[in-house]
Design an enzyme around this catalytic site. Sequence first.
Site, PDB file in Angstrom:
ATOM      1  N   LYS A  39      62.455  -4.100  47.224  1.00  0.00           N
ATOM      2  CA  LYS A  39      62.722  -5.120  48.249  1.00  0.00           C
ATOM      3  C   LYS A  39      63.080  -6.481  47.645  1.00  0.00           C
ATOM      4  CE  LYS A  39      60.127  -7.460  51.953  1.00  0.00           C
ATOM      5  NZ  LYS A  39      59.003  -7.294  52.910  1.00  0.00           N
TER       6      LYS A  39
ATOM      7  N   LYS B  71      59.245  -3.561  65.839  1.00  0.00           N
ATOM      8  CA  LYS B  71      59.485  -4.862  65.211  1.00  0.00           C
ATOM      9  C   LYS B  71      60.925  -5.313  65.425  1.00  0.00           C
ATOM     10  CE  LYS B  71      59.806  -6.930  60.611  1.00  0.00           C
ATOM     11  NZ  LYS B  71      59.348  -6.840  59.214  1.00  0.00           N
TER      12      LYS B  71
ATOM     13  N   ARG C 260      68.267  -6.057  59.624  1.00  0.00           N
ATOM     14  CA  ARG C 260      68.282  -5.665  61.044  1.00  0.00           C
ATOM     15  C   ARG C 260      69.493  -6.241  61.768  1.00  0.00           C
ATOM     16  NH1 ARG C 260      62.662  -3.996  62.000  1.00  0.00           N
ATOM     17  NH2 ARG C 260      61.987  -3.723  59.845  1.00  0.00           N
TER      18      ARG C 260
ATOM     19  N   ASP D 259      59.723   0.047  58.062  1.00  0.00           N
ATOM     20  CA  ASP D 259      59.755  -1.273  57.438  1.00  0.00           C
ATOM     21  C   ASP D 259      59.217  -1.193  56.007  1.00  0.00           C
ATOM     22  OD1 ASP D 259      59.882  -3.933  56.871  1.00  0.00           O
ATOM     23  OD2 ASP D 259      58.710  -4.588  58.597  1.00  0.00           O
ATOM     24  N   ASP D 260      60.078  -1.425  55.037  1.00  0.00           N
ATOM     25  CA  ASP D 260      59.705  -1.434  53.612  1.00  0.00           C
ATOM     26  C   ASP D 260      59.365  -0.044  53.060  1.00  0.00           C
ATOM     27  OD1 ASP D 260      59.953  -4.149  54.038  1.00  0.00           O
ATOM     28  OD2 ASP D 260      57.973  -4.703  53.299  1.00  0.00           O
TER      29      ASP D 260
ATOM     30  N   ASP E  53      64.369  -0.340  56.545  1.00  0.00           N
ATOM     31  CA  ASP E  53      65.111  -1.609  56.574  1.00  0.00           C
ATOM     32  C   ASP E  53      65.387  -2.204  55.195  1.00  0.00           C
ATOM     33  OD1 ASP E  53      62.464  -2.488  56.008  1.00  0.00           O
ATOM     34  OD2 ASP E  53      62.781  -4.371  57.082  1.00  0.00           O
ATOM     35  N   ASN E  54      64.615  -1.781  54.188  1.00  0.00           N
ATOM     36  CA  ASN E  54      64.832  -2.240  52.801  1.00  0.00           C
ATOM     37  C   ASN E  54      63.888  -1.456  51.902  1.00  0.00           C
ATOM     38  OD1 ASN E  54      63.311  -4.998  54.201  1.00  0.00           O
ATOM     39  ND2 ASN E  54      62.201  -3.935  52.570  1.00  0.00           N
TER      40      ASN E  54
ATOM     41  N   CYS F 218      64.008  -7.928  55.685  1.00  0.00           N
ATOM     42  CA  CYS F 218      63.974  -7.544  57.108  1.00  0.00           C
ATOM     43  C   CYS F 218      65.061  -8.143  57.993  1.00  0.00           C
ATOM     44  CB  CYS F 218      62.625  -7.930  57.709  1.00  0.00           C
ATOM     45  SG  CYS F 218      61.230  -7.165  56.895  1.00  0.00           S
TER      46      CYS F 218
ATOM     47  N   HIS G 212      55.010  -1.953  56.332  1.00  0.00           N
ATOM     48  CA  HIS G 212      54.974  -3.342  55.842  1.00  0.00           C
ATOM     49  C   HIS G 212      53.504  -3.762  55.701  1.00  0.00           C
ATOM     50  CE1 HIS G 212      55.583  -7.731  55.994  1.00  0.00           C
ATOM     51  NE2 HIS G 212      56.858  -7.530  55.754  1.00  0.00           N
TER      52      HIS G 212
ATOM     53  N   HIS H 157      62.372  -8.991  64.947  1.00  0.00           N
ATOM     54  CA  HIS H 157      62.656  -9.891  63.820  1.00  0.00           C
ATOM     55  C   HIS H 157      64.084 -10.435  63.786  1.00  0.00           C
ATOM     56  CE1 HIS H 157      60.925 -10.986  59.597  1.00  0.00           C
ATOM     57  NE2 HIS H 157      61.043 -12.000  60.426  1.00  0.00           N
TER      58      HIS H 157
ATOM     59  N   SER I 152      57.386  -9.930  61.534  1.00  0.00           N
ATOM     60  CA  SER I 152      56.592  -9.118  60.607  1.00  0.00           C
ATOM     61  C   SER I 152      55.105  -9.207  60.960  1.00  0.00           C
ATOM     62  CB  SER I 152      56.807  -9.579  59.166  1.00  0.00           C
ATOM     63  OG  SER I 152      58.146  -9.368  58.803  1.00  0.00           O
TER      64      SER I 152
HETATM   65 MG    MG Z   1      61.313  -4.873  55.588  1.00  0.00          MG
END
Ligand code: MG
Length: 443
Positions: free
Chosen positions: A286, A131, A78, A34-35, A265-266, A74, A213, A133, A156
Amino acid sequence: MITAAFILTLVAGQVAATPTTPKTKPNIVVIFCDDLGYGDVGCFGHPTIRTPEIDRMAAEGQKWSSFYVAAPVCTPSRAGLMTGRLPIRNGMTSPKRVVLFPDSKGGLPDEEVTIAECLRERGYATACFGKWHLGHLPQYLPQRQGFDEYFGIPYSNDMSAGGGAPLMRGNQVIERPVDQTTVTRRYTDEAIRFIESHREQPFFLYLPHTMPHVPLHASEEFRGTSPRGLYGDVVEEIDQSVGRVLQSLRDNGLSSKTLVVFSSDNGPWLSQRLNGGSAGLLRAGKGTTFEGGMRVPTIFWWPGTITAGSHVHEMGSTLDLLATSCALSGADLPANRTLDSLDLAPAMFGKGKSPRDTMFYYTRGELHAVRSGAYKLHLKTRHPVNYGQPPESHDPPLLFNVEVDPSEQRDIAAKHPDVVAKMRELIAVHQSGVTPVEDQLAR
Ligand code: MG
């Protein structure tokens, strides 16, 4: 699963050719950070974050250096991975709210078909540890979208409906607030238990880490150990997790029949300063449709099948994991809907070019950019750090050659009016194939 609302046409060239049914059904594992930014692991150029396990995965596997997510934040990212569809097609990107929040009433609609549903239909055991989301209300949780098991934080880790972020098993909250210093290790423990208990049956394991994240949390073992500070501690703990998962596959005799994909994811959350990551040489992060927002560090691993140390420069996307998984397993593609998913197997196996030559960049329900081959056209852009500010419109649009200029520094629109015109046409054709649906994030 299919309703009248989903009688949509399949876009020519956007759907993989029907594969011959494979004899074996490989296991498929998706490790999703994540991130994590493009420049945050050793084999993608970070000078001080130590990722020996991820680097080994790349040395034994294949780096994809132009691999994109479906959106720069996010929830829509996803949704794209799970369904093989741009989030604009199922209401999972919105001009009103960036992602789902704990007070949201929406989620990934039931009539969407996920990778887990496709593979379960084909006899796979399925699990999601981490996660989600894509909706935290009971009707949207992973077990309603094709997963046999779920363990994780449903949104998150900076979100809370009161009492801190919850940890769930199945549909039950089992810990609130969750001790975030333990989640990377506990998700990994669950993954290894799942691998061991399904060694005789094909499985799909989705391991979407909560980290890195913000707020960042590392376990005692890692805290204060990385030269890169807390962000490095957290990424190095994920690196250990990757090593444990791959070792478990080796120990169970599964490495030759398992495809493992590592991605994010980003891009990095730049406004968090030192607590956010780095996109390396890519511009911005992001929340933006610059390369730093949507191009992510990606590795495919399948010893004996994917050539060790290989490198694909052509485009691929998390959108493609659905069609690729269906092709590899012999599962049916979801019917009666537009898919944005392509079978990457030929490129993965060194037998041909990647079928992906176009990428559409959406943010907040709106198309901001398109890449076609080496060229990328921006109609609008967001501030590289404060991406919550209103976007800036560009007329004429910005044009970059992202092979020559991956950092998107030299606008060449004035020199190539023909390319600009062609890409505007590509956008018009694409947009004519997008049907408005209910906004799930604004509910
Ligand atoms: Mg993310």
